[in-house]
Design an enzyme around this catalytic site. Sequence first.
Site, short mmCIF file in Angstrom:
data_model
loop_
_atom_site.label_atom_id
_atom_site.label_comp_id
_atom_site.label_asym_id
_atom_site.label_seq_id
_atom_site.Cartn_x
_atom_site.Cartn_y
_atom_site.Cartn_z
CB THR A 122 1.22 -5.48 -1.70
OG1 THR A 122 0.81 -4.97 -2.95
CG2 THR A 122 2.13 -4.49 -1.03
CD GLU A 153 1.55 -4.95 -11.64
OE1 GLU A 153 1.79 -6.09 -12.03
OE2 GLU A 153 2.00 -3.94 -12.21
CE LYS A 183 2.17 -2.10 -4.66
NZ LYS A 183 1.46 -3.10 -5.37
CB ALA A 205 -8.13 18.63 -2.88
N GLY A 224 -11.13 11.86 -0.34
CA GLY A 224 -10.27 10.91 0.36
C GLY A 224 -9.86 9.79 -0.58
CB CYS A 248 -2.74 -0.54 -2.94
SG CYS A 248 -2.69 -2.06 -3.89
C1 UDX Z 1 -3.78 -7.85 -5.58
C2 UDX Z 1 -2.65 -8.29 -4.70
O1 UDX Z 1 -2.67 -9.64 -4.58
C3 UDX Z 1 -2.65 -7.54 -3.43
O2 UDX Z 1 -1.69 -7.98 -2.54
C4 UDX Z 1 -2.37 -6.17 -3.84
O3 UDX Z 1 -2.08 -5.35 -2.77
C5 UDX Z 1 -3.57 -5.67 -4.60
O4 UDX Z 1 -3.80 -6.44 -5.68
P1 UDX Z 1 -6.15 -8.21 -6.27
O5 UDX Z 1 -5.76 -8.84 -7.55
O6 UDX Z 1 -6.62 -6.80 -6.31
O7 UDX Z 1 -4.97 -8.29 -5.24
O8 UDX Z 1 -7.11 -9.11 -5.42
P2 UDX Z 1 -8.42 -9.82 -5.84
O9 UDX Z 1 -9.07 -9.09 -6.95
O10 UDX Z 1 -9.15 -10.08 -4.57
O11 UDX Z 1 -7.91 -11.20 -6.46
C6 UDX Z 1 -7.33 -12.24 -5.76
C7 UDX Z 1 -7.84 -13.57 -6.31
O12 UDX Z 1 -7.12 -14.64 -5.72
C8 UDX Z 1 -9.31 -13.84 -6.06
O13 UDX Z 1 -9.97 -14.02 -7.28
C9 UDX Z 1 -9.31 -15.12 -5.22
O14 UDX Z 1 -10.39 -15.98 -5.50
C10 UDX Z 1 -7.98 -15.74 -5.58
N1 UDX Z 1 -7.45 -16.67 -4.59
C11 UDX Z 1 -7.35 -16.33 -3.31
C12 UDX Z 1 -7.05 -17.93 -5.01
O15 UDX Z 1 -7.17 -18.29 -6.19
N2 UDX Z 1 -6.51 -18.80 -4.10
C13 UDX Z 1 -6.41 -18.48 -2.78
O16 UDX Z 1 -5.93 -19.29 -1.98
C14 UDX Z 1 -6.84 -17.20 -2.38
C1 UDX Z 2 -2.24 2.62 -6.43
C2 UDX Z 2 -0.87 3.01 -7.01
O1 UDX Z 2 -0.99 4.21 -7.77
C3 UDX Z 2 -0.32 1.88 -7.85
O2 UDX Z 2 0.98 2.20 -8.31
C4 UDX Z 2 -0.28 0.62 -7.01
O3 UDX Z 2 0.17 -0.49 -7.75
C5 UDX Z 2 -1.65 0.30 -6.44
O4 UDX Z 2 -2.14 1.42 -5.71
P1 UDX Z 2 -4.71 2.54 -7.36
O5 UDX Z 2 -5.10 2.38 -5.93
O6 UDX Z 2 -5.27 1.59 -8.35
O7 UDX Z 2 -3.14 2.49 -7.51
O8 UDX Z 2 -5.14 4.02 -7.84
P2 UDX Z 2 -4.52 5.48 -7.68
O9 UDX Z 2 -4.66 6.15 -8.98
O10 UDX Z 2 -3.20 5.48 -7.05
O11 UDX Z 2 -5.59 6.20 -6.71
C6 UDX Z 2 -5.72 5.85 -5.35
C7 UDX Z 2 -6.74 6.74 -4.68
O12 UDX Z 2 -6.23 8.06 -4.51
C8 UDX Z 2 -8.05 6.89 -5.45
O13 UDX Z 2 -9.14 6.86 -4.55
C9 UDX Z 2 -7.92 8.26 -6.08
O14 UDX Z 2 -9.17 8.84 -6.35
C10 UDX Z 2 -7.15 9.01 -5.01
N1 UDX Z 2 -6.40 10.17 -5.52
C11 UDX Z 2 -5.37 9.99 -6.39
C12 UDX Z 2 -6.74 11.45 -5.10
O15 UDX Z 2 -7.67 11.63 -4.31
N2 UDX Z 2 -6.02 12.52 -5.57
C13 UDX Z 2 -4.98 12.37 -6.44
O16 UDX Z 2 -4.37 13.39 -6.81
C14 UDX Z 2 -4.66 11.06 -6.87
#
Ligand code: UDX
Ligand code: UDX
Length: 465
Positions: free
Chosen positions: A134, A163, A222, A270, A273, A278
């Site tokens: 993102t 994503e 996004k 509810a 939090g 993201c």
């Molecule tokens: C992703 C997206 O990239 C982020 O922008 C989005 O909002 C949430 O999901 P995520 O896959 O959750 O991030 O992040 P993370 O689990 O931290 O994985 C990123 C990986 O990239 C790590 O394993 C890290 O080691 C790797 N990385 C980072 C590289 O291989 N090269 C780099 O230069 C930096």
């Molecule tokens: C979110 C988006 O849903 C997904 O589309 C995006 O790609 C990444 O961010 P994620 O953060 O993995 O996904 O989980 P999500 O199910 O959205 O929940 C986010 C948070 O909100 C969690 O802490 C969840 O417990 C909370 N939540 C969700 C509530 O408290 N109440 C709800 O009704 C729904």
Amino acid sequence: MKKVTKICCIGAGYVGGPTMSVIASQCPDIKVTVVDINQKRIDDWNSDNLDNLPVYEPGLKEIVSKSRGKNLFFSTQVDKAIDEAEMIFISVNTPTKTYGKGKGQAADLKFVELCARNIAKVAKDDKIIVEKSTLPVRTASAIKSILDNTGNDVRFEILSNPEFLAEGTAIEDLLNADRILIGGDDTESGKDAKNILSSVYEHWLPKERILQTNVWSSELSKLVANAFLAQRVSSINAISALCEKTDANVAEVSRAIGTDSRIGPKFLNASVGFGGSCFQKDILNLVYIARSYGLQEVADYWEQVIIMNDYQKRRFAEHIISTLYNTVSGKKIAFYGWAFKKDTNDTRESAAIYVADALLDEQAQIVVYDPKVSKEQIYADLDYLGTRSPEENRKLLTVVTEPMEAAEDAHAIGILTEWDEFKSYNWDTIFTKMLKPAFLFDGRRILDKDTMESKGFQYYKIGQS
Ligand code: UDX
Ligand code: UDX
């Protein structure tokens, strides 16, 4: 139109790992290599024991075991994978900046820039670069500028393909996506690139679900999708506070408003939090962007979603303290759950971290049980806040692997994550283990008030007086 035969993904995290595993499993004709600079992460992805995969997601093990070693590979050989691939996904983390301009709000793009520079250095033939991370609006043009100015005279097409998977249901979300968004230039080569990426997803999704837009619409969508989802949670959480002061029940209010088809029933639970990697980050990003364009009212409007979420976490902690006779000092408080939601081992921005921090400030003795989160992760989360020394965090908070052990002699239990297993515990046994009065604070609304009260608990449920 060219066909893709080799894909590389930089970043084997919560997004890159599951997304590429699904692509590989659905596209046997494409070789997918996921690379990461973190050797341990890659070793874990390659582990013979599928319970050691670095990401826990229902259904992930099965998909990895089906494709790994056939057309799905995990490696630290970043340059080799870049060189081979026709299409490169960038899926590295983009945390909120902790320094300099935009500190606390803007996304830190240093990893994305490093990736772009590395691709520019290594690439010897034309490539399609896909932003999966993102990113703030207009990042694609920054990536393009780096690639075009430092490259070896190679043509790059940059696409944005955000994503939308949610953790805990990632595999299902990927296999059965509501929509796939592909942003790219409206030039001939841009359209070609969009179609080539579309053809990957068309292996398993109907074409109507694949939306093509310009690159900025895609990037902004996004942030906006996450902001709207988080806004619903903050809206219902605001109402939960009001319900507690009146005789209304937030579940009844959610149901009543959710049956209006214009509002819809989802994301109206509810809770203590929202957390996750993201929501907060993307809203802060949106706020930062709006402010940087001088749109003060727009920025303030969205910032309120975060302010309400912080309020909800604080409110839960303060309620625990005031109920325990205004002091939790030296009192054992059990936490059931540390992950930001059920069915994931991810703890980023989890409400539990902030509730714990507030209670530790009051010198509570916290004992945490979470079915999937490791002790190391829990301490890392607390240490990262920097509120107190690592030694003090370890002195005040302990982590156990048995829920019953956490309840032993506890003054209170807080439910911080909605893990299904919590519902099936023998709550009579838990009650007998606790000190009396036995307080139970349900931050996820998973238990029944009357049942818990009949067992003897002093039970509090968010959004119910
Ligand atoms: C992703 C997206 O990239 C982020 O922008 C989005 O909002 C949430 O999901 P995520 O896959 O959750 O991030 O992040 P993370 O689990 O931290 O994985 C990123 C990986 O990239 C790590 O394993 C890290 O080691 C790797 N990385 C980072 C590289 O291989 N090269 C780099 O230069 C930096
Ligand atoms: C979110 C988006 O849903 C997904 O589309 C995006 O790609 C990444 O961010 P994620 O953060 O993995 O996904 O989980 P999500 O199910 O959205 O929940 C986010 C948070 O909100 C969690 O802490 C969840 O417990 C909370 N939540 C969700 C509530 O408290 N109440 C709800 O009704 C729904």
